[in-house]
Design a protein around this motif. Sequence first.
Motif, PDB file in Angstrom:
ATOM      1  N   ALA A  25      46.135  27.952  90.477  1.00 46.25           N
ATOM      2  CA  ALA A  25      46.567  26.597  90.822  1.00 46.25           C
ATOM      3  C   ALA A  25      45.409  25.781  91.410  1.00 46.25           C
ATOM      4  CB  ALA A  25      47.736  26.659  91.805  1.00 46.25           C
ATOM      5  N   ALA A  26      44.608  26.400  92.265  1.00 45.35           N
ATOM      6  CA  ALA A  26      43.467  25.687  92.856  1.00 45.35           C
ATOM      7  C   ALA A  26      42.455  25.299  91.784  1.00 45.35           C
ATOM      8  CB  ALA A  26      42.804  26.551  93.928  1.00 45.35           C
ATOM      9  N   GLU A  27      42.228  26.209  90.836  1.00 50.55           N
ATOM     10  CA  GLU A  27      41.290  25.911  89.750  1.00 50.55           C
ATOM     11  C   GLU A  27      41.779  24.722  88.923  1.00 50.55           C
ATOM     12  OE1 GLU A  27      38.737  28.300  86.362  1.00 50.55           O
ATOM     13  OE2 GLU A  27      40.511  29.275  87.213  1.00 50.55           O
ATOM     14  N   ALA A  28      43.068  24.708  88.595  1.00 48.70           N
ATOM     15  CA  ALA A  28      43.633  23.586  87.833  1.00 48.70           C
ATOM     16  C   ALA A  28      43.619  22.305  88.662  1.00 48.70           C
ATOM     17  CB  ALA A  28      45.051  23.925  87.388  1.00 48.70           C
ATOM     18  N   ALA A  29      43.885  22.437  89.951  1.00 48.38           N
ATOM     19  CA  ALA A  29      43.910  21.258  90.820  1.00 48.38           C
ATOM     20  C   ALA A  29      42.551  20.581  90.875  1.00 48.38           C
ATOM     21  CB  ALA A  29      44.362  21.649  92.225  1.00 48.38           C
ATOM     22  N   ALA A  30      41.485  21.358  90.800  1.00 46.50           N
ATOM     23  CA  ALA A  30      40.140  20.777  90.870  1.00 46.50           C
ATOM     24  C   ALA A  30      39.924  19.745  89.769  1.00 46.50           C
ATOM     25  CB  ALA A  30      39.079  21.876  90.790  1.00 46.50           C
ATOM     26  N   ASN A  31      40.601  19.916  88.648  1.00 47.84           N
ATOM     27  CA  ASN A  31      40.468  18.963  87.542  1.00 47.84           C
ATOM     28  C   ASN A  31      41.382  17.756  87.686  1.00 47.84           C
ATOM     29  OD1 ASN A  31      38.586  20.572  86.112  1.00 47.84           O
ATOM     30  ND2 ASN A  31      40.270  21.886  85.456  1.00 47.84           N
ATOM     31  N   ASN A  32      42.431  17.880  88.504  1.00 49.92           N
ATOM     32  CA  ASN A  32      43.456  16.842  88.576  1.00 49.92           C
ATOM     33  C   ASN A  32      43.495  16.079  89.893  1.00 49.92           C
ATOM     34  OD1 ASN A  32      44.398  17.750  86.076  1.00 49.92           O
ATOM     35  ND2 ASN A  32      45.855  19.155  87.010  1.00 49.92           N
ATOM     36  N   ILE A  33      42.989  16.662  90.958  1.00 45.91           N
ATOM     37  CA  ILE A  33      43.199  16.109  92.290  1.00 45.91           C
ATOM     38  C   ILE A  33      42.494  14.770  92.460  1.00 45.91           C
ATOM     39  CG2 ILE A  33      41.246  17.237  93.446  1.00 45.91           C
ATOM     40  CD1 ILE A  33      43.412  17.953  95.675  1.00 45.91           C
ATOM     41  N   SER A  34      43.153  13.875  93.161  1.00 43.59           N
ATOM     42  CA  SER A  34      42.565  12.552  93.386  1.00 43.59           C
ATOM     43  C   SER A  34      41.637  12.599  94.604  1.00 43.59           C
ATOM     44  CB  SER A  34      43.675  11.522  93.635  1.00 43.59           C
ATOM     45  OG  SER A  34      44.291  11.752  94.882  1.00 43.59           O
ATOM     46  N   ARG A  73      50.459  21.398  94.110  1.00 36.83           N
ATOM     47  CA  ARG A  73      51.164  20.342  93.364  1.00 36.83           C
ATOM     48  C   ARG A  73      50.186  19.544  92.499  1.00 36.83           C
ATOM     49  NH1 ARG A  73      53.904  20.062  98.269  1.00 36.83           N
ATOM     50  NH2 ARG A  73      52.593  18.337  98.938  1.00 36.83           N
ATOM     51  N   SER A  74      48.932  19.450  92.936  1.00 36.67           N
ATOM     52  CA  SER A  74      47.922  18.737  92.140  1.00 36.67           C
ATOM     53  C   SER A  74      47.535  19.497  90.884  1.00 36.67           C
ATOM     54  CB  SER A  74      46.663  18.485  92.989  1.00 36.67           C
ATOM     55  OG  SER A  74      46.956  17.621  94.051  1.00 36.67           O
ATOM     56  N   SER A  75      47.911  20.754  90.808  1.00 38.35           N
ATOM     57  CA  SER A  75      47.559  21.573  89.636  1.00 38.35           C
ATOM     58  C   SER A  75      48.343  21.177  88.404  1.00 38.35           C
ATOM     59  CB  SER A  75      47.825  23.055  89.924  1.00 38.35           C
ATOM     60  OG  SER A  75      49.227  23.322  89.937  1.00 38.35           O
ATOM     61  N   ASP A  76      49.477  20.512  88.598  1.00 40.88           N
ATOM     62  CA  ASP A  76      50.380  20.157  87.506  1.00 40.88           C
ATOM     63  C   ASP A  76      50.864  21.411  86.759  1.00 40.88           C
ATOM     64  OD1 ASP A  76      51.901  18.276  86.171  1.00 40.88           O
ATOM     65  OD2 ASP A  76      50.393  17.964  84.606  1.00 40.88           O
ATOM     66  N   LEU A  77      51.102  22.482  87.535  1.00 31.29           N
ATOM     67  CA  LEU A  77      51.625  23.744  87.005  1.00 31.29           C
ATOM     68  C   LEU A  77      52.919  24.075  87.765  1.00 31.29           C
ATOM     69  CD1 LEU A  77      48.293  25.825  86.902  1.00 31.29           C
ATOM     70  CD2 LEU A  77      49.467  24.757  84.952  1.00 31.29           C
ATOM     71  N   LEU A  83      56.547  30.019  91.598  1.00 31.61           N
ATOM     72  CA  LEU A  83      56.260  31.428  91.891  1.00 31.61           C
ATOM     73  C   LEU A  83      55.521  31.567  93.221  1.00 31.61           C
ATOM     74  CD1 LEU A  83      55.188  32.544  88.308  1.00 31.61           C
ATOM     75  CD2 LEU A  83      57.286  33.212  89.525  1.00 31.61           C
ATOM     76  N   ILE A  84      54.583  30.670  93.464  1.00 26.42           N
ATOM     77  CA  ILE A  84      53.847  30.685  94.735  1.00 26.42           C
ATOM     78  C   ILE A  84      54.816  30.477  95.892  1.00 26.42           C
ATOM     79  CG2 ILE A  84      52.166  29.413  96.144  1.00 26.42           C
ATOM     80  CD1 ILE A  84      50.646  28.840  93.479  1.00 26.42           C
ATOM     81  N   GLU A  85      55.705  29.526  95.739  1.00 25.26           N
ATOM     82  CA  GLU A  85      56.690  29.259  96.790  1.00 25.26           C
ATOM     83  C   GLU A  85      57.523  30.506  97.090  1.00 25.26           C
ATOM     84  OE1 GLU A  85      59.992  25.857  97.333  1.00 25.26           O
ATOM     85  OE2 GLU A  85      58.226  25.287  96.157  1.00 25.26           O
ATOM     86  N   SER A  86      57.922  31.212  96.060  1.00 27.48           N
ATOM     87  CA  SER A  86      58.705  32.443  96.230  1.00 27.48           C
ATOM     88  C   SER A  86      57.932  33.489  97.027  1.00 27.48           C
ATOM     89  CB  SER A  86      59.082  32.998  94.856  1.00 27.48           C
ATOM     90  OG  SER A  86      59.577  34.301  94.960  1.00 27.48           O
ATOM     91  N   LEU A  87      56.642  33.610  96.758  1.00 32.68           N
ATOM     92  CA  LEU A  87      55.816  34.573  97.489  1.00 32.68           C
ATOM     93  C   LEU A  87      55.629  34.152  98.940  1.00 32.68           C
ATOM     94  CD1 LEU A  87      53.215  35.296  94.684  1.00 32.68           C
ATOM     95  CD2 LEU A  87      55.042  36.817  95.478  1.00 32.68           C
ATOM     96  N   TRP A  88      55.474  32.859  99.163  1.00 30.67           N
ATOM     97  CA  TRP A  88      55.326  32.371 100.538  1.00 30.67           C
ATOM     98  C   TRP A  88      56.587  32.652 101.350  1.00 30.67           C
ATOM     99  CZ3 TRP A  88      51.959  28.558 103.187  1.00 30.67           C
ATOM    100  CH2 TRP A  88      50.665  28.528 102.637  1.00 30.67           C
ATOM    101  N   VAL A  89      57.747  32.508 100.726  1.00 26.97           N
ATOM    102  CA  VAL A  89      59.005  32.783 101.431  1.00 26.97           C
ATOM    103  C   VAL A  89      59.042  34.242 101.890  1.00 26.97           C
ATOM    104  CG1 VAL A  89      61.507  33.016 101.085  1.00 26.97           C
ATOM    105  CG2 VAL A  89      60.328  30.945 100.339  1.00 26.97           C
TER     106      VAL A  89
END
Length: 168
Positions: A25-34, A73-77, A83-89
């Motif tokens: 997600a962080a890798e994808a976010a790097a391309n999308n984040i404002s 959320r910036s990852s657009d995935l 799935l990440i949210e489930s692991l955090w819970v």
Amino acid sequence: MMVPVLSVARFREIRDIRIELEGRAAEAAANNISSHDVVALGKMQEQLMLARRQRDVQTVLSINEEFHFRIYRSSDLPVVCGLIESLWVQMGPLLTLNDFSESATAKDHPHRSILASLAERDGAGARRALANDILWASRYLEKAVVRLNQPAENKSKKRSSTSTLGAS
């Protein structure tokens, strides 16, 4: 209400899955984040470090979650985010046991590397920095998992030997 204790093996499994998913997600976010989001993340990091110095655990946990999920959320995935949210819970109850004493004033806090990579739009760097952040926090959290998994008789023996030592 009773919260089930996480075994060390399950903790490590969740940690490793988090590294993969959150890194992606962080890798994808790097391309999308404002640039606006990067600035907002920087301000969150400043607030996070202030809360750490003040040992304000609730604020630290809240800002840390907001910091991470703004990136995800910036990852657009959306599936990966779910799935990440489930692991955090699953990890949530454990996070309140973190001892910030060793990390309260860390000038090398891993979020700084995440921010730098996002600002540079370096996806691979963001993935590595995110993995380092999870591993860094895991050093502290795994100690809590080990303590929680000690048999009750070991805990009471430790308390009684500590009180005996303290009486000397």
